[in-house]
Motif scaffolding. Structure first.
Motif, PDB file in Angstrom:
ATOM      1  N   ALA A   6      53.439  -0.792   5.471  1.00 25.42           N
ATOM      2  CA  ALA A   6      53.225  -1.605   6.668  1.00 25.42           C
ATOM      3  C   ALA A   6      54.529  -1.805   7.430  1.00 25.42           C
ATOM      4  O   ALA A   6      54.552  -1.770   8.667  1.00 25.42           O
ATOM      5  N   VAL A   7      55.627  -2.008   6.712  1.00 27.39           N
ATOM      6  CA  VAL A   7      56.936  -2.173   7.350  1.00 27.39           C
ATOM      7  C   VAL A   7      57.317  -0.904   8.101  1.00 27.39           C
ATOM      8  O   VAL A   7      57.769  -0.951   9.258  1.00 27.39           O
ATOM      9  N   GLN A   8      57.139   0.233   7.457  1.00 28.55           N
ATOM     10  CA  GLN A   8      57.447   1.518   8.092  1.00 28.55           C
ATOM     11  C   GLN A   8      56.627   1.710   9.369  1.00 28.55           C
ATOM     12  O   GLN A   8      57.145   2.092  10.419  1.00 28.55           O
ATOM     13  N   GLU A   9      55.337   1.420   9.271  1.00 26.98           N
ATOM     14  CA  GLU A   9      54.444   1.597  10.411  1.00 26.98           C
ATOM     15  C   GLU A   9      54.826   0.665  11.560  1.00 26.98           C
ATOM     16  O   GLU A   9      54.805   1.058  12.732  1.00 26.98           O
ATOM     17  N   PHE A  13      54.328 -10.361   7.106  1.00 26.82           N
ATOM     18  CA  PHE A  13      53.741 -10.741   5.820  1.00 26.82           C
ATOM     19  C   PHE A  13      52.290 -11.221   5.936  1.00 26.82           C
ATOM     20  O   PHE A  13      51.448 -10.847   5.107  1.00 26.82           O
ATOM     21  N   PRO A  14      51.919 -12.053   6.941  1.00 23.41           N
ATOM     22  CA  PRO A  14      50.550 -12.570   6.989  1.00 23.41           C
ATOM     23  C   PRO A  14      49.465 -11.509   7.101  1.00 23.41           C
ATOM     24  O   PRO A  14      48.312 -11.764   6.728  1.00 23.41           O
ATOM     25  N   PHE A  15      49.808 -10.323   7.620  1.00 21.30           N
ATOM     26  CA  PHE A  15      48.770  -9.287   7.706  1.00 21.30           C
ATOM     27  C   PHE A  15      49.067  -8.070   6.829  1.00 21.30           C
ATOM     28  O   PHE A  15      48.160  -7.348   6.443  1.00 21.30           O
ATOM     29  N   SER A  16      50.318  -7.841   6.488  1.00 17.84           N
ATOM     30  CA  SER A  16      50.621  -6.708   5.600  1.00 17.84           C
ATOM     31  C   SER A  16      50.045  -6.923   4.199  1.00 17.84           C
ATOM     32  O   SER A  16      49.678  -5.961   3.522  1.00 17.84           O
ATOM     33  N   ILE A  17      49.924  -8.176   3.771  1.00 24.46           N
ATOM     34  CA  ILE A  17      49.375  -8.446   2.435  1.00 24.46           C
ATOM     35  C   ILE A  17      47.894  -8.097   2.338  1.00 24.46           C
ATOM     36  O   ILE A  17      47.364  -7.942   1.230  1.00 24.46           O
ATOM     37  N   PHE A  18      47.222  -7.935   3.479  1.00 23.30           N
ATOM     38  CA  PHE A  18      45.794  -7.613   3.475  1.00 23.30           C
ATOM     39  C   PHE A  18      45.520  -6.153   3.843  1.00 23.30           C
ATOM     40  O   PHE A  18      44.390  -5.785   4.149  1.00 23.30           O
ATOM     41  N   GLY A  19      46.537  -5.322   3.798  1.00 21.74           N
ATOM     42  CA  GLY A  19      46.317  -3.897   3.961  1.00 21.74           C
ATOM     43  C   GLY A  19      46.558  -3.331   5.338  1.00 21.74           C
ATOM     44  O   GLY A  19      46.325  -2.140   5.551  1.00 21.74           O
ATOM     45  N   VAL A  60      65.149   9.544  16.414  1.00 23.51           N
ATOM     46  CA  VAL A  60      63.696   9.641  16.388  1.00 23.51           C
ATOM     47  C   VAL A  60      63.200   8.991  15.110  1.00 23.51           C
ATOM     48  O   VAL A  60      63.863   9.042  14.066  1.00 23.51           O
ATOM     49  N   SER A  61      62.042   8.330  15.173  1.00 22.93           N
ATOM     50  CA  SER A  61      61.458   7.702  13.980  1.00 22.93           C
ATOM     51  C   SER A  61      60.289   8.532  13.489  1.00 22.93           C
ATOM     52  O   SER A  61      59.658   9.272  14.258  1.00 22.93           O
ATOM     53  N   GLY A  62      59.994   8.398  12.189  1.00 25.32           N
ATOM     54  CA  GLY A  62      58.889   9.160  11.626  1.00 25.32           C
ATOM     55  C   GLY A  62      58.483   8.661  10.262  1.00 25.32           C
ATOM     56  O   GLY A  62      59.293   8.091   9.521  1.00 25.32           O
ATOM     57  N   ARG A  63      57.211   8.886   9.940  1.00 26.31           N
ATOM     58  CA  ARG A  63      56.694   8.492   8.635  1.00 26.31           C
ATOM     59  C   ARG A  63      57.178   9.427   7.526  1.00 26.31           C
ATOM     60  O   ARG A  63      57.071   9.128   6.353  1.00 26.31           O
ATOM     61  N   PHE A  99      57.799  -0.549  12.257  1.00 25.82           N
ATOM     62  CA  PHE A  99      59.024  -0.064  12.892  1.00 25.82           C
ATOM     63  C   PHE A  99      58.714   1.117  13.817  1.00 25.82           C
ATOM     64  O   PHE A  99      59.167   1.154  14.971  1.00 25.82           O
ATOM     65  N   ILE A 100      57.941   2.071  13.314  1.00 23.96           N
ATOM     66  CA  ILE A 100      57.670   3.285  14.092  1.00 23.96           C
ATOM     67  C   ILE A 100      56.901   2.960  15.371  1.00 23.96           C
ATOM     68  O   ILE A 100      57.229   3.447  16.452  1.00 23.96           O
ATOM     69  N   ARG A 101      55.880   2.120  15.263  1.00 23.12           N
ATOM     70  CA  ARG A 101      55.107   1.766  16.458  1.00 23.12           C
ATOM     71  C   ARG A 101      55.977   1.069  17.502  1.00 23.12           C
ATOM     72  O   ARG A 101      55.899   1.362  18.703  1.00 23.12           O
ATOM     73  N   LEU A 102      56.810   0.129  17.042  1.00 20.57           N
ATOM     74  CA  LEU A 102      57.655  -0.601  17.975  1.00 20.57           C
ATOM     75  C   LEU A 102      58.758   0.288  18.556  1.00 20.57           C
ATOM     76  O   LEU A 102      59.139   0.148  19.726  1.00 20.57           O
ATOM     77  N   HIS A 103      59.252   1.232  17.753  1.00 29.50           N
ATOM     78  CA  HIS A 103      60.276   2.154  18.243  1.00 29.50           C
ATOM     79  C   HIS A 103      59.699   3.116  19.283  1.00 29.50           C
ATOM     80  O   HIS A 103      60.316   3.383  20.323  1.00 29.50           O
TER      81      HIS A 103
END
Length: 893
Positions: free
Chosen positions: A207-210, A543-549, A502-505, A212-216
């Protein structure tokens, strides 16, 4: 009667007494472990409830086994999330404590409030989830493991290499990282442990990776070279919350890591720059004399008449003979120092560059260094910064350009992790653009979609959100979420810019993005991933939404049911660092607020109103309040804290003054109740252990009340509704009903002092001091005749109702003792009543019907001209009413 002073005063304990105390504690721990094991194996309540109550209340006895039983029975899990609950959903996530952390009273306050609210919502029949979690604590964890490696193996992280060092951290985390969870259990926190998550878990890391990438990709995250708080010891940027502001009133010697001698701060040094081709000089003042090595100009105020004739003039640097311009800017404070000038330092300013007002104002910070590297060494001189301070000062004296040194009140920024002096340095870092997100967060509060309680924090909220600066999210560490960004080099770029981020998964995805950006084949692309990791607050912000997937394409059931959450409860000191960032990230990435309300509790201070500090010896481990600790034990903890010897001695004296015989055993329930009782909607809590101990005595009062009641009810008692209550019965039921109403309204308003006061007054002053005393004569003559038997029977039913409802009223605050006592009471419907008090229904006013007979009470009050003030009734006696003693009749109203 044994007073508190008897408990906490007296001579220091002998070695024999300490050994006896240690042996007693060891015996109690074994007893607790035995009870916990029994509770885990059985689906029935612990076996001790089958025997009679012990003579007196003991926290260790009561708190030993219930938590394990609650957890095994699944009472802390939300039920039937696949079906909509007409009573609603309550969801709250824990502020994730640091994996390196140990509970202090601030944590205890947070968890006492949160668990009380969670248990109340659960008893109201709502689908309730309090989600646990733990933060990876990038800086703190890396420092702990680095120290451990050096202490045990004589190795640095660089000796191991990045991958091996990270493996060492995971090993440490798996061995030591669950301590905080053990402490939360000891506090009775009713968390759904099956949902416990760690911010470095795969689910949350993705979720953290995603995020960052979306915001970047959207341009919200960008890279820039700006001033940051730099910890030279950690060799990393740090956040504002990790900078302690040490206030000095004047000259002060402070210890600095890497220096044998203490370093002088809190002084203002004045020296002169010679004006070129003139006998004149400009006297400037600075708190950081060593930084003059990098000076490139001198700034004076444009309105200062003394320097108007120096426009266009130059001054000479005393050590390099370079000429520096005199610039005019109204940012200079003429009252600062000598009032004659201010050192101006700027990185980019040299001959041929323009001096914009913007550049000048950024550069006038008295701590701004231009020629210092990331290890706090002056590049050209190869000298450590505070060694350079002495050398520069002496050299100026030798040249006759030193003027004076005088005391100067100032604030010194200190890294909370390394205790090093923080340097603002220009460094390339990753930033989150916060202007638009800050406006959305501010608007959410202004429009009433997000409520902040208490509302006196609104001014702070709007001040931050309306003037928000971009957020530096990169840290020069190894432990944490490595930034998923790659530096791109294009082979043979011809006429295009061959440098790009450039950012990437994955590296493959990043390579494809770069090839598309530069319109070349992927084999022309060379990538290098950024070495930095993300700020811990970045992962906490989602954290409030990453904990739920999140961000699964198919939204999980948990995400649908529990996001957005209901409430965020935390300390007001992290309103910006965590709360605001959760709101901004939630709105940006999910389109929804992460919660509907924010309740901010006060800061815990000691009994004298001082901030909790190890150097003052007033930091208290809540487990020491729960189990008790000797003065010698408190001293031993100080010795393990690596305090400076002088500070340690000062702290020992503070402990000796506040806790001459240590801290007496108070128990979890008393600590929780005291913390909630203190929680008025203000900023500070001055916590006095005496008051906590008083609530332990309150627990003993509950114990004795139930013990008396059990003896009075007898073995064959069956709860029922009689409808034949006397005036005194109706009075106590009216007081119970009033307490229920007050608690209901206070819970909804987060008014914890009203909750605790209402319950305390009912149990102690109304039930125990008045009603129980009034009915003792009734029970003593219960067998005299049928009328007396009937009266006694009605009193038993009333007494049972008061205890059963009163325990449920108290259960969210004191879960252990109320469970122990509730299990001793007979049930109204044994076959269908819940097995535990923690999942019974919270009392409602309708449960306690008191309307019948209230006319009689009001009539008596009028007949006897009675008033509510108890003090006016001490010496007057009136006729007995029903089965009340004459003096008691006054207290009915």
């Amino acid at each position: 009667m044994l007073s508190f002073q008897n408990l906490v005063s007296g001579a220091p304990k002998t070695e024999a007494q300490l050994k006896k105390e240690a042996k007693k504690r060891e015996k109690l721990e074994k007893f607790q472990q035995k009870k916990e094991m029994e509770a885990k194996k059985s689906s029935q309540p612990p076996a001790e409830v089958q025997i009679s109550l012990p003579d007196s209340y003991s926290p260790q006895y009561v708190e030993a086994a219930w938590y394990s039983w609650w957890e095994k029975q699944g009472f802390f899990k939300p039920e039937n999330i696949s079906e909509e609950n007409p009573k609603g959903v309550f969801m709250m996530c824990i502020p994730p404590p640091n994996v390196t952390g140990s509970l202090h009273l601030g944590h205890a306050l947070t968890n006492a409030i949160q668990d009380t609210l969670t248990r109340w919502h659960r008893m109201r029949g709502e689908t309730t989830l309090w989600n646990p979690g733990c933060d990876h604590a990038g800086i703190a964890t890396q420092v702990v493991v680095e120290k451990k490696l050096m202490r045990e193996r004589g190795l640095s992280r660089h000796d191991l290499g990045r991958d091996s060092f990270i493996q060492e951290i995971w090993k440490w985390k798996n061995e030591k990282g669950d301590r905080i969870y053990h402490q939360l259990r000891k506090l009775g926190s009713s968390l759904d442990w099956d949902r416990a998550c760690f911010t470095m878990d795969d689910k949350l890391s993705y979720a953290v990776q995603e995020a960052f990438i979306r915001l970047h990709e959207e341009g919200v995250i960008y890279r820039s070279k700006r001033l940051v708080n730099w910890s030279c010891t950690l060799n990393s940027a740090i956040s504002d919350i990790e900078v302690d502001k040490k206030e000095l009133t004047g000259r002060t010697l402070l210890p600095v890591p890497g220096y044998k001698e203490k370093v002088e701060f809190g002084v203002l040094v004045s020296f002169a720059y010679k004006v070129v081709d003139s006998d004149e000089e400009v006297v400037v003042a600075t708190t950081r004399i060593e930084t003059m090595l990098g000076d490139t100009a001198v700034a004076v105020h444009p309105a200062d008449p003394r320097y108007q004739h120096l426009k266009g003039k130059m001054v000479l640097h005393p050590f390099s003979d370079s000429k520096m311009p005199i610039v005019f800017d109204d940012f200079v404070d003429m009252s600062f120092g000598t009032g004659k000038g201010l050192i101006f330092k700027a990185v980019a300013l040299s001959a041929g560059h323009n001096c914009s007002l913007y550049a000048i104002r950024i550069s006038n910070s008295p701590f701004f260094l231009t020629n210092i590297d990331s290890t706090a060494t002056f590049c050209a001189q190869g000298m450590k910064r505070f060694e350079a301070r002495k050398a520069v000062l002496q050299a100026l004296k030798d040249r006759g350009q030193f003027k004076e040194t005088k005391d100067n009140p100032m604030v010194v920024p200190v890294c909370s992790r390394s205790k090093d002096i923080v340097e603002p340095l220009l460094k390339p870092q990753w930033y989150v653009s916060c202007t638009d997100m800050g406006k959305q967060a501010a608007d959410a509060v202004r429009e009433g979609r997000l409520k902040i309680i208490p509302d006196h924090h609104l001014k702070t909220w709007f001040n931050w959100m309306d003037n928000i600066r971009d957020w530096c999210i990169s840290r020069q560490l190894w432990w944490g979420h490595r930034i998923p960004a790659y530096f791109v080099t294009v082979d043979d770029p011809s006429d295009i810019d061959g440098h790009y981020w450039v950012s990437g998964r994955s590296e493959e995805e990043a390579r494809a993005k770069a090839a598309k950006r530069f319109n070349v084949s992927t084999d022309k692309i060379t990538l290098k991933q950024d070495e930095d990791v993300l700020d811990t607050w970045f992962s906490s912000g989602i954290f409030p939404f990453s904990i739920f997937g999140w961000p699964n394409e198919v939204r999980t059931k948990d995400l649908n049911v529990f996001y957005p959450g209901t409430l965020l409860e935390t300390g007001h000191d992290i309103l910006f660092f965590w709360v605001a960032r959760m709101v901004m990230m939630g709105l940006k990435l999910t389109g929804k607020l992460p919660f509907k309300e924010v309740y901010l509790h006060a800061v815990v201070r000691d009994a004298h109103g001082r901030k909790m500090s190890k150097s003052l010896g007033n930091v208290i481990d809540p487990l020491d309040v729960i189990s008790g600790i000797s003065l010698e034990g408190l001293h031993a903890q100080l010795m393990e804290s690596n305090l400076d010897p002088l500070e340690a001695e000062k702290a020992k004296q503070g402990q000796k003054s506040d806790y001459p015989s240590g801290i007496p055993e108070c128990g979890t329930d008393a600590l929780r109740f005291a913390l909630c009782a203190y929680t008025s909607q203000g900023r500070d809590i001055n916590l006095d252990v005496n008051r906590i101990l008083g609530y332990r005595f309150f627990c003993n009062k509950l114990w004795n009340a139930v013990k008396f009641t059990m003896k009075t009810l007898g073995d064959n008692f069956v709860p029922s509704l009689s409808g034949e209550e006397s005036v005194s019965d109706r009075w106590i039921l009216s007081r119970l009903s009033a307490a229920v109403s007050l608690c209901d309204a206070a819970f909804k308003a987060y008014d914890f002092p009203t909750i605790t006061t209402s319950i305390y007054n009912f149990w102690l002053y109304e039930l125990c001091d008045v009603y129980l005393e009034s009915v003792k004569p009734v029970f003593s003559k219960a067998e005299d005749d049928s009328v007396s038997q009937q009266q006694a029977g009605v009193c038993r039913q009333t007494l049972y109702t008061c205890l059963e409802v009163g325990l449920r009223l108290l259960s969210p605050l004191m879960p252990f003792v109320t469970e122990e006592l509730y299990q001793r009471l007979p049930r109204r419907q044994p076959e269908s009543d819940p097995p535990s008090i923690c999942i019974t229904s919270y009392p409602e006013r309708e449960e306690v019907s008191v309307e019948t007979g209230m006319t009689t009470i009001r009539s008596l009050r009028a007949d006897y001209n009675l008033v509510k003030a108890r003090a006016d009734c001490k010496t007057t006696r009136y006729p007995t009413t029903k089965h009340c003693t004459p003096s008691y009749a006054l207290l009915l109203f």
